[in-house]
Structures are given as C-alpha cells and as structure tokens.
Write an enzyme that holds these catalytic residues in place. Sequence first.
Site, PDB file in Angstrom:
ATOM      1  N   SER A  63      25.211  -4.026   9.446  1.00 10.76           N
ATOM      2  CA  SER A  63      25.063  -2.957   8.781  1.00 10.76           C
ATOM      3  C   SER A  63      26.429  -1.608  10.131  1.00 10.76           C
ATOM      4  O   SER A  63      25.773  -1.154  10.445  1.00 10.76           O
ATOM      5  CB  SER A  63      23.577  -1.559   8.746  1.00 10.76           C
ATOM      6  OG  SER A  63      24.279  -0.832   7.474  1.00 10.76           O
TER       7      SER A  63
ATOM      8  N   ASN B 260      21.229  -1.922   3.360  1.00 16.25           N
ATOM      9  CA  ASN B 260      20.974  -1.606   4.392  1.00 16.25           C
ATOM     10  C   ASN B 260      20.760   0.065   4.136  1.00 16.25           C
ATOM     11  O   ASN B 260      21.613   0.934   3.127  1.00 16.25           O
ATOM     12  CB  ASN B 260      21.471  -0.994   5.458  1.00 16.25           C
ATOM     13  CG  ASN B 260      21.545   0.326   6.254  1.00 16.25           C
ATOM     14  OD1 ASN B 260      21.453   0.897   6.209  1.00 16.25           O
ATOM     15  ND2 ASN B 260      20.372  -0.775   7.564  1.00 16.25           N
TER      16      ASN B 260
ATOM     17  N   CYS C  84      18.568   5.671  12.214  1.00 14.67           N
ATOM     18  CA  CYS C  84      19.854   6.555  11.839  1.00 14.67           C
ATOM     19  C   CYS C  84      19.660   7.787  12.977  1.00 14.67           C
ATOM     20  O   CYS C  84      19.294   9.035  12.813  1.00 14.67           O
ATOM     21  CB  CYS C  84      20.962   6.712  10.900  1.00 14.67           C
ATOM     22  SG  CYS C  84      22.243   7.110  11.659  1.00 14.67           S
TER      23      CYS C  84
ATOM     24  N   ILE D 118      18.392  -3.734  17.477  1.00 17.32           N
ATOM     25  CA  ILE D 118      17.707  -2.740  17.596  1.00 17.32           C
ATOM     26  C   ILE D 118      19.891  -1.621  17.043  1.00 17.32           C
ATOM     27  O   ILE D 118      20.123  -2.158  16.941  1.00 17.32           O
ATOM     28  CB  ILE D 118      18.286  -1.653  19.156  1.00 17.32           C
ATOM     29  CG1 ILE D 118      19.615  -2.381  20.265  1.00 17.32           C
ATOM     30  CG2 ILE D 118      16.941  -2.235  20.061  1.00 17.32           C
ATOM     31  CD1 ILE D 118      19.827  -1.636  21.583  1.00 17.32           C
TER      32      ILE D 118
HETATM   33  C1  LIG Z   1      30.009   2.974  12.880  1.00 12.45           C
HETATM   34  C2  LIG Z   1      29.089   2.267  12.551  1.00 12.45           C
HETATM   35  C3  LIG Z   1      28.060   2.494  11.574  1.00 12.45           C
HETATM   36  C4  LIG Z   1      27.154   2.251  11.525  1.00 12.45           C
HETATM   37  N1  LIG Z   1      26.799   2.159  11.044  1.00 12.45           N
HETATM   38  C5  LIG Z   1      24.918   1.824  10.614  1.00 12.45           C
HETATM   39  C6  LIG Z   1      24.161   1.690   8.966  1.00 12.45           C
HETATM   40  O1  LIG Z   1      24.657   2.245   8.318  1.00 12.45           O
HETATM   41  N2  LIG Z   1      22.570   1.515   8.757  1.00 12.45           N
HETATM   42  C7  LIG Z   1      22.436   1.402  10.182  1.00 12.45           C
HETATM   43  O2  LIG Z   1      21.132   0.735   9.759  1.00 12.45           O
HETATM   44  N3  LIG Z   1      22.788   1.218  11.150  1.00 12.45           N
HETATM   45  C8  LIG Z   1      24.460   1.161  11.119  1.00 12.45           C
HETATM   46  N4  LIG Z   1      25.374   1.081  12.528  1.00 12.45           N
HETATM   47  C9  LIG Z   1      23.969   0.304  13.679  1.00 12.45           C
HETATM   48  C10 LIG Z   1      24.912  -1.366  13.973  1.00 12.45           C
HETATM   49  O3  LIG Z   1      24.138  -1.707  12.840  1.00 12.45           O
HETATM   50  C11 LIG Z   1      23.618  -1.910  14.408  1.00 12.45           C
HETATM   51  O4  LIG Z   1      22.570  -1.357  14.785  1.00 12.45           O
HETATM   52  C12 LIG Z   1      24.327  -0.453  16.214  1.00 12.45           C
HETATM   53  O5  LIG Z   1      25.593  -0.407  16.555  1.00 12.45           O
HETATM   54  C13 LIG Z   1      23.720  -2.171  17.271  1.00 12.45           C
HETATM   55  O6  LIG Z   1      24.354  -3.298  17.135  1.00 12.45           O
HETATM   56  P1  LIG Z   1      25.795  -3.287  18.352  1.00 12.45           P
HETATM   57  O7  LIG Z   1      26.074  -2.602  19.539  1.00 12.45           O
HETATM   58  O8  LIG Z   1      26.453  -4.783  18.262  1.00 12.45           O
HETATM   59  O9  LIG Z   1      27.038  -2.517  17.159  1.00 12.45           O
HETATM   60  C14 LIG Z   1      26.035   1.658  13.040  1.00 12.45           C
HETATM   61  C15 LIG Z   1      26.622   1.261  13.901  1.00 12.45           C
HETATM   62  C16 LIG Z   1      28.043   1.825  14.782  1.00 12.45           C
HETATM   63  C17 LIG Z   1      28.628   1.117  15.123  1.00 12.45           C
END
Ligand SMILES: Cc1cc2nc3c(=O)[nH]c(=O)nc-3n(C[C@H](O)[C@H](O)[C@H](O)COP(=O)(O)O)c2cc1C
Lengths: 267, 267, 320, 320
Positions: free
Chosen positions: C37, C115, C146, C207
């Site tokens: 997400s 989400n 968040c 996570i």
């Molecule tokens: C720019 C950005 C926006 C995100 N927005 C959301 C969100 O709206 N809702 C959510 O549950 N997680 C959000 N996340 C978290 C990601 O879904 C994910 O859990 C987290 O980045 C870890 O995974 P990654 O290291 O592969 O990015 C966001 C992450 C990033 C980098």
Amino acid sequence: MGLNRQHAAEIISHSFIGRGYYRLVLRAPDAARSALPGQFVMLRVSQYLDPFLARPLGIYSIPSKSSIEIVYRVAGRGTSLLTQMEPGSSLAMLGPLGRGFPAVEPGATPVLVAGGSGFPPLHFFASRLRRGGLSTPLFIGARDRAGLPPQPVLASFRKYGAKISMATEDGSAGVKCMVTSILDDYLSKSGHAASSVLYACGPRAMLAVVSRVARDRSIRCFVSMEERMACGVGACMGCSVRSGTGGFKRICTEGPVFEAGELDWSS
Amino acid sequence: MGLNRQHAAEIISHSFIGRGYYRLVLRAPDAARSALPGQFVMLRVSQYLDPFLARPLGIYSIPSKSSIEIVYRVAGRGTSLLTQMEPGSSLAMLGPLGRGFPAVEPGATPVLVAGGSGFPPLHFFASRLRRGGLSTPLFIGARDRAGLPPQPVLASFRKYGAKISMATEDGSAGVKCMVTSILDDYLSKSGHAASSVLYACGPRAMLAVVSRVARDRSIRCFVSMEERMACGVGACMGCSVRSGTGGFKRICTEGPVFEAGELDWSS
Amino acid sequence: MRNKMPEVRDQKSAMGSPDLSVEFAGIKLKNPVLTASGTFGYGEEYAEFVDLNKLGGVIVKGISLKPLSGNPPPRIWETPSGMLNAIGLENPGVDVFLRNKLPFLRQFDTKVIVNIFGYTVEEYAALAERLDDAEGIAGLEVNISCPNVKAGGMVFGTDPATTHELLTAVRSRTKLPIFAKLSPNVTDVTAFARVARDAGCDGLSLINTLLGMAIDVRTGRPRLANCTGGLSGPAIRPVAVRMVWQTAKCVPLPIIGMGGIVTAEDALEFIIAGASAVAVGTANFLNPRATLDVLSGIEEFLALRGVKRLDDLKGTVNTT
Amino acid sequence: MRNKMPEVRDQKSAMGSPDLSVEFAGIKLKNPVLTASGTFGYGEEYAEFVDLNKLGGVIVKGISLKPLSGNPPPRIWETPSGMLNAIGLENPGVDVFLRNKLPFLRQFDTKVIVNIFGYTVEEYAALAERLDDAEGIAGLEVNISCPNVKAGGMVFGTDPATTHELLTAVRSRTKLPIFAKLSPNVTDVTAFARVARDAGCDGLSLINTLLGMAIDVRTGRPRLANCTGGLSGPAIRPVAVRMVWQTAKCVPLPIIGMGGIVTAEDALEFIIAGASAVAVGTANFLNPRATLDVLSGIEEFLALRGVKRLDDLKGTVNTT
Ligand SMILES: Cc1cc2nc3c(=O)[nH]c(=O)nc-3n(C[C@H](O)[C@H](O)[C@H](O)COP(=O)(O)O)c2cc1C
Ligand SMILES: Cc1cc2nc3c(=O)[nH]c(=O)nc-3n(C[C@H](O)[C@H](O)[C@H](O)COP(=O)(O)OP(=O)(O)OC[C@H]3O[C@@H](n4cnc5c(N)ncnc54)[C@H](O)[C@@H]3O)c2cc1C
Ligand SMILES: Cc1cc2nc3c(=O)[nH]c(=O)nc-3n(C[C@H](O)[C@H](O)[C@H](O)COP(=O)(O)OP(=O)(O)OC[C@H]3O[C@@H](n4cnc5c(N)ncnc54)[C@H](O)[C@@H]3O)c2cc1C
Ligand SMILES: Cc1cc2nc3c(=O)[nH]c(=O)nc-3n(C[C@H](O)[C@H](O)[C@H](O)COP(=O)(O)O)c2cc1C
Ligand code: FES
Ligand code: FES
C-alpha cells in the site's frame, strides 16, 4: 608494526584470467614489504554503503616491491562489483592481516592441498619455498573442470616448482575422486609421509578430511580457514571458529592459518 | 502511450563541460521520439542499494533520433557517483516523465528565465522554438560567475537564437542584481510586456518572484518545479507542492511545469 | 483456477512449472506477489509498466472516509538503502476511490485489497461498511500503524486495547476478509497479532514502516516537514523478516510479508520465514517492474529445486 | 583541561578553533567522539590505526563476571547498508579484563567506559561493584539490551519493572557514573529512559541494535547460527536519530547517541537531535579511522559556522 596497514591502494592492473577468476594488482608498498604467505587483506569494493562490509581476500603474490597481487573468484555482489573497478582508481584496503603459514622446518617436505578457490594463499606460499630444484607436490581438487584454478595460476604454480595432481568429483579433469584420496595415496606411496607437512586451503569439509588424514598419519598439518568477516582486526568477534579446546578462535587474527589440531572439526 | 518508458539506456558519451556540469548522452530511441521540453527522466545512478532512489534530471536536448542529452550539476552523492559511469555501460532510466511546457500560442513572445542549474528544460524548449529569425530573450541568474551555466550551454542557447542577459548577486558576471530585476526592467522597457509569456526554471525563491512579476503585469507564466522524488510516476505522493487552491499537486505527473497561478507561493 | 482445471495444473507441475497460487482467508491469489500500500498508487500509475493481470493482487494506497490532503512537503528523504516518507495519507477519499479508481482496477484479473485508515474507530468502521458491498474488492487491509499521522493511527497500532476495539468494530461491519497491518514499532509484534486474531481478523500484513528521522545539519531542520517519517526499503528487511518469523511461529493467521523486498530471493526469505504472500513496496520506485521480476524469480527458484507448490516452502525455515 | 588552561582555550575559540569538550555525568571528555561497545574491541585492536589519545573515550566490548565463549558461527551477515551480528557477548570476563585489557587503555589520555552485562540482576550488580574501585574507569555502560543473549538481556531491556530493579541494583553497588544502554526494540523508548532516570542512572546510551534476521533461501537456514541477530550500521540511523530526539526532549539525562554513524554529518545529526556525545560503531569496520574522520569533520563544521562550543549545537533541532 611500524608499517602502515590502512591504504588507499591504487589499481595497477585488473584482468579476467579465466574460469570466473580475476587478477588484481594493487599498489601497496608497505603491504608488499611485510606480507607473509597466508595473510590476507580486507578490500572495500564500494565507496558507498551497499555492498557494505570489506571483503577478505588472500594475497596471491608480491609481483614487485611496491605491489601485491590478488586472484579472486566472482562469488557474489561484492566481487562482481569489484570486477568493474578500473586501473587508476583506488580501493580502501587493510592489510596484510592475520597469521600466515609458518616457515617450513629443516628436513620437512611441504605438501600443498588446494580445494576450490583456496589456492591463492598456497600460491604465495609456493613462491616463497626455496627447495633447490625439488618440486613441491600440489594437490588440487574441484567439483569439475570449471572449478579448477585458471590456467595462468596453474602455470605459475609450475613455475615455482609445484608438481600438480588434480582430482575432480565428476572426473572431467584429473582423477575422478576427492582430492583427499589422491593426497592419501601419495602419502601412502611416497615414503616421505613421515617428513611431510600439509598446507591446505579450501572448503571446510575438505579441510576436515585433510586434517583427519594428517592426524591418522601423525603428520603436521596447517589449514587456512575462511569465515565471514567484518573488521579483520580482531575487534568484532565475528569470524570465530570453534577451537579444539573449547571456545572460539578468531580467524582474522589468530588465523587464518591454524595448525589443524587447534580447531574443532566435529561440527 | 504505446512507447516504452522504462529503459536500460546505454551511455553514448559523457563529459565534463565546466562549472561543475557534466553532459550525458544516452541511447533511448523511444524517449527521443516522444520527449517534450520540460519533461524529465529518473536515472538510477547505482545498481546497488546506496545511493538508493533514482535521480530526476531534465532533458536538455534531443541530439539525434535515438538519443537524449542531459546536463547535470554535481550536487551530492548520487550525481557524483554518476560522473564515474563510462560510455558503453547502461543506466536504468524511466521517462520521459511529467508534463512539459505548453506550446507557445500564436502572437505570444516567449521569455525564458533560468536560475542556478534550472536551465536544462529551458534549453530543450529553446531548441524547439521556431521564431523565424526573432531572438528569444533568456534571463540567467546566479549567485556568482561560477554558478552560471557552463560556456557550451550558453553557446548552444545562442545558437538557438536566445538573446542572453545575465545577473549575478555578487556582480562577478553580468549585472549585479537578482535576475528578476533585469527581467522586470526588460518587461517595463520592451513594450512587448503584454504579449510576453514567461517560462522559468530555478530555485523556488526565484520562481516565487518571477510568478509575482508575472501576476503584477498580468502576463502568463509557466514555472518548472523541483522537489525530491521517489517514484516519478505519481504513485508515492512524495513530490507534492502546495496547490493554489488548497491541497497539493504532484510535480512528477501534474508538473514539473505548472502555470504559476496553479501553485501556492506563500510559504 | 485450482478447482477448474486440476489436471492441467498437475501436468504443468510435473513438467516443472510450479504452482504459485496461494489461498488464504478465503482469497485465491494466482501468485503470492502483491503491491504494498502506498507504493503502487491505485494500480493505474504503474499499469503502463506492469501487466496488472500478472500480479497476485494490488493493495491500494490507504483510503479514508473523507479526502485527505496529507502533510506539507518535503515528504520524502533518501537514507542508506532506504527512504523516509511522511506522506500523511494523502488520498481522494472513499467516494472518489469507488467512483474513479476501483473501476479501473476491476478491469484486471487480479485481486484488489483496499488499505483503510481513519482517525477514530467509527471512521474505520464506517469505511469498512462502505466498502463491504463494493464490487471487485477481495479484502481490506486495516492500517493501524501509519507512523505519519499524529491523531490516532500510531496509538491504535501500539496499544493492544485500542487495537482490539478498532479491529472488532471493523470486523462487525464487513464480511470481507480483513488483514490487520501491524506496526513494527512495538516491543512484541506477536502480542498485536494475537489481538488481531482475537478480534476476528482473517490475516496479517507486516511490516509497516519503522519510525525514523533525519536532520539537515546545515539548517538544523528535520529533512521531513513532518519531522519524523516512516523508514522503508531494504534497510529494514532484516527487521521485517524477523517479525514475520516470530509471528508465523505463534499466531495461526496467514501473513502478507513485506519490508524491503527487491528481489525474488528477498521475497523467498519472507515465505520461508512463514509468510503466505508478499508485497513489494519501495522497490517499485527503483524498478516499476520489480513485482514481475520477483514473480519470475520465485517461479524459477521453485522450478530449479523441483518444488511443486509455493506453499510447500512456506514456513520451512530450519532453525534447529 | 578546561580548568587548567582556560585562557588558551578561550583564545583558541576566538581564533576559530571550536571547543569540542563536553562534560556530563561528572565525566569530562575532550571531545564527543567515543567508540561503540563491541565494535572497537578493547582499544588495542585499533590502536595501530587510531591514536587513542585523540578520542573522547573508548566504550569497550561488553564484559561479564565470568568469561563467555559466545555464540557458534556464523555470527555475522551483511545486509543492505548494515550488518547483523550475533556474537553472543564473547568476552574474557572481568578478571582478565582488569588484568590484561584495562592496563593497556590506562596508558592513554582518553576516558574508558566499561560496557557490562549479566544474566541476573546479581551478576550485573556484582560486576559493577567489582569495577567500582578499578583505576582508570570513567563510567559504566549497562547493556540491558543485547538482542543476542537469550537468558535475560533482552527481557531486562524490554520490561520496565525488571529494568528498574536491575539498574537500581547496579546503582547501589557503584559510585561510578552509570549509563543505561537502551534497546530500540520497544514501543516507547522514553518510558525506559524514565525508568533509568528513576533508578539513578547518570546518562543514557542509545541505541543498541535492532533485532533482525536473514535467511539463506538455498538452505532454508538462518544466516546466523543464533537465528536472529542485531542490526547495526547506517541502515538503522534514522531510527536511532528519532529515538535520541524523542528521549532528549523529555528526559533530562545526557545521551550518548549511536546507530549508523559513519561521517561527521551523521554524528552532528545526533548532537542536533539532543545527544551530548556520540559513539561510532559498525563504521569502524569500514574504516578503522572513522572516529578520527568524524572528529575532524565535526571540528571543521563548527569552525566554518563559527560555533564556539559543541554544546551550543546540542538539541538545537528546529521542529517548528
Ligand atoms: C511512500 C510510501 C507510502 C506508504 N503509504 C502507506 C499507506 O497508505 N498505508 C499503509 O498501510 N502503508 C503504507 N506504506 C507502507 C508500505 O505499504 C510498506 O508497509 C512499507 O513501506 C514496507 O515495505 P517496503 O520496505 O517494501 O516499502 C507506505 C510506504 C511508502 C514508502
Ligand atoms: C581469509 C580469507 C581469505 C580469502 N581469500 C580469497 C581469495 O584469495 N580469493 C577469493 O576468490 N576468495 C577469497 N576468500 C573468499 C572471499 O572473501 C569471498 O568469496 C567474498 O567475500 C565473497 O563476497 P561477495 O560479495 O562476492 O559475495 P556475497 O555472497 O555477496 O557476500 C556476502 C557476505 O558474505 C561474505 N562471504 C561470502 N563468501 C565468503 C567466504 N567464502 N568467506 C568469507 N566471507 C564470505 C562476504 O564477505 C559478505 O560479507 C577469502 C576469504 C577469507 C575469509
Ligand atoms: C523535475 C526535476 C528536474 C531536474 N533536472 C535537473 C537537471 O536537468 N540538471 C540538474 O543538474 N539537476 C536537475 N534536477 C535536480 C537533481 O535532481 C538533483 O540535483 C539531484 O537529484 C541531486 O542528487 P544527489 O544525489 O547528487 O544529491 P543528494 O543531496 O545526495 O540527494 C539526496 C536526495 O535528495 C534529492 N535531491 C537533492 N537535490 C534535489 C533537487 N534539487 N530536486 C529534487 N531532488 C533533489 C535526491 O534525488 C536524493 O533523493 C532536477 C530535479 C527535478 C525534480
Ligand atoms: C559486532 C558488534 C558487537 C557489539 N557488541 C556489543 C556489546 O558487547 N555491548 C553493547 O552494549 N553493544 C554492542 N553492540 C552494539 C553497538 O555498541 C551499537 O549500539 C550498535 O551497533 C549501533 O551502532 P552502529 O550502527 O554505529 O554500529 C555491538 C555491535 C556490533 C556490530
Ligand atoms: S573479522 Fe572481526 S574479529 Fe575477525
Ligand atoms: S515522485 Fe512519486 S508521486 Fe511524484
């Protein structure tokens, strides 16, 4: 020490030499002056933070008073990044590090055993053996032909008087068996078994068998070990191997060369 | 789109052109075919994970049917790593991205304003202006002489018919004032103010003044904005700037070129 | 798929093409690769680079009841092998989502997980209800973690009692499978996993980002206008793998594992640690086709080792 | 130094050479740069590369009452911009430390802080007592947060009540300044900072490593024999800066900040966030002279901006 062991070592030459290996010559006068066979250096392959840690690489030879030579196999991200470094650029380097092979005692017959990519320290060692026309037996083992040291390495060993016997598991080069079998045969036949001292470097499993062969024949055996390293200078305790007397030994400072009996080969 | 916007763009040439700038020509036929002035690309400067994100860089020109040209200033770790990339190697690239400058309407007189390293998109724009012998005014501002675009860039602007006026804050080149002052003088004197349309790229503070100048004179003004970017395609919401009507706009997809009035310049 | 053509599937496996489908919480995914997400927009943004039909599913950017304009810029900052973000959940709100975003996604043969986020229990619950009968939604991921929204989000994710209240409320208002997206910024992530199970969640996502901060030493100001932000990317992967492993060991809910996945090997770490599926996040920014590269790499890995079904690999980490 | 030659010092500052000395918890450091425990051995290992006289201080590898042989190998694994370690606190025990290691360090004009560790409250307390009257020790850093030792360490660092008991016991057995080394693997690090203050600690060290894990997908085995390990290095710096900032804001104890410091700029982030001093850890492995590079970089930074005393920068982050 007096000598500086932290260098920005300029790349003098860097080339592919076959079978996945590269030859890297670095300008490092202090290291060239003091390095002993069996010692290694820690090289940073990037000025950035990924790949992160320095890579331990053995010293293959001292081609001149001011340079050291490394021969490395492309094994993963760090070594493949290393292949892209051009002559003229510099690498952050620590070394020489660790304890090398002990000098050959008078009357002893050194016998070298290299498995896989374990030949670099033995090559440096061979270059320093002064055997007055006598050839040093060198046993090389690999899974298959492609796993053998590249031709320039074999040629160089021969130049230093090594008499090479090879074994591959699949029989694609040399005898089809484990290198420890041809070593054992040699020791049985040579009649020199009593005076032989083994110097081995390669995968742990091979070293375990080599050390058993030596123990069974009551001959001395020195092995050069590998483990992941972070600091290379004894500070992080990251590179430990099990000691024969309980506890651990740090490869980077108490090794990488150990007398086989110092270590625990059971696990 | 039909066109592919994800490329492994081979470096055709790469050279230092003075004042901290490099010129990079990349093989990217699809991008060359479709790019519009004001658009940008995202370039990964490493295949490893540090530096991590791709860098946004404007398109400076389309030197051939199959290549694009970028002119960049060494600003930090990413751009300094980029300088080390040799012709023949490839860079992961996305683009062309974003919305470029709108076409000049009939009867309008384009006036270009570049601050600091903001000239690349204006250069591409200048190369596309077909003005039948008329010269396009180009106002360039910098802190000092060293902050001006390098000579080859100035020469190229002139080739495309730009009439350059320069201002530096310390007076080491051109007039000693803010570029917005010489722009304002020009607009007062030229008599063309009514038909002028401003196209500006540079630091936010400069763009804020340019947009005020335009508003005060009721002339149209397009600005090309910069903000840190992660995705470049509108997905991460990372590159937002405040909209004039509340909320935010993503530079990477709703910009980088905006009509000045669309944005909130208050903060 | 599994039920429709078992023979073909078996034949395929026999021929070496492994079965990548996974089924959990009543959702059948054609493969385990989802998008995390907030890193893949609403699918549209990446549709040009990725055939969405090829993905196991798309987890969309967080949606709230009302539109949110998010935090002031700067919102992102690069860190070693990762990034900080403080987007502040900018989103057009559930109405616009249902009207303008969901129809686009419905065109594709992929699962859509929405989400959701709110400032109060009631907002979350109302949102769940609103999405309950929308066509083309496979499940809800409840973002209780968040780190970038001051009023609520973080408190929910780091306090067991409010987390329970929140998830129970959401549960009572939707029949869709719900996944609790857990915060890594806690002492014991498994405690929250248990709370989620007790509240009737069907699965877990973990996570979310680690709470981090960076300072511009020249100005003395935080690099993010919001001061702190969420750390994502490969830098955090070891923490993510550990939390998935800890949770999978002791809570019998399917897990969508994420945090720093860039390659197939990274994704396989999560599966072997116990995740049923994975989500690719920040890596999309480095390579829009990261999901597809991960997918083909997983397929190759399984084929090479003769593993017939991805599920056979799940949780097989050997820690003895 | 400060008391001995104030004029010279003032003159120096006037001439642009900033005052780097810091004083806290009754310890005067000539500069704020220390070495993080476990990353600099007992000083000896790096003495060839670093003139130890130049360091603010050396925090030695964790010491226990009895010798510990540590965890089986492999003990380390490289991760993106960081590393995992599970050394398991291998150390020669306090007797050997006092006999063989401390005398070496005493030769230098630098402060020695001893990192201590035990399996029980009594072990910690006995260790503190044993070190209390040793010559040449400036303070104790109480490691209540090692993620790599199953029996105790982690529990102490993540449970407020046992943390309080432990620190109170240590406090009662030594007159030396004590620093509680806090775990980042908690929901609210400030709660533990308050516990440390209530227990009479003189300062805080943060952060220790994040608990992480990596798996070799080819063998299905964890990369570390210990299964999980501690994540350190630049990857975790944003988390560390955030925790230092959070803690400095609300607990009036001096902080030794650490976690991923490689450059002077990194160190300055911690100072500006509120740390009184910094410790360089994993970076020593990349560059044995990292401490000195950080030190000269800080000095240059202050000189360039005309900041007279490092302390003037402490906690100056502008978050409005
Ligand atoms: C720019 C950005 C926006 C995100 N927005 C959301 C969100 O709206 N809702 C959510 O549950 N997680 C959000 N996340 C978290 C990601 O879904 C994910 O859990 C987290 O980045 C870890 O995974 P990654 O290291 O592969 O990015 C966001 C992450 C990033 C980098
Ligand atoms: C004392 C010593 C001497 C060595 N001499 C040589 C030599 O002369 N020539 C040569 O080709 N190789 C040598 N090696 C092995 C070499 O260090 C590894 O092949 C190399 O580190 C792999 O790095 P990578 O980034 O390519 O692989 P990756 O898989 O990306 O490495 C990941 C991590 O594992 C570590 N690692 C991986 N394999 C090994 C290994 N076998 N030993 C120790 N750490 C490892 C790396 O250092 C790194 O931290 C030696 C190792 C040691 C300990
Ligand atoms: C649409 C657009 C077009 C651009 N075109 C050009 C161009 O044609 N030529 C040119 O020299 N520069 C251009 N820039 C600026 C360029 O992106 C930055 O100078 C560059 O990213 C700095 O990276 P670095 O790694 O060297 O610096 P670092 O300081 O190491 O960068 C750290 C982080 O900040 C980001 N960042 C730093 N400065 C900027 C900036 N000014 N704008 C956006 N992100 C930034 C980087 O992308 C990175 O994520 C453009 C920026 C944008 C947004
Ligand atoms: C190899 C290694 C060993 C460590 N040993 C200890 C230790 O004995 N006691 C302790 O309190 N912290 C120990 N740490 C944690 C560090 O002191 C430091 O808190 C942590 O690594 C974060 O800083 P860094 O990212 O700069 O390394 C160790 C860290 C590493 C990498
Ligand atoms: S590599 Fe650090 S102790 Fe050996
Ligand atoms: S850079 Fe991601 S939305 Fe603009």
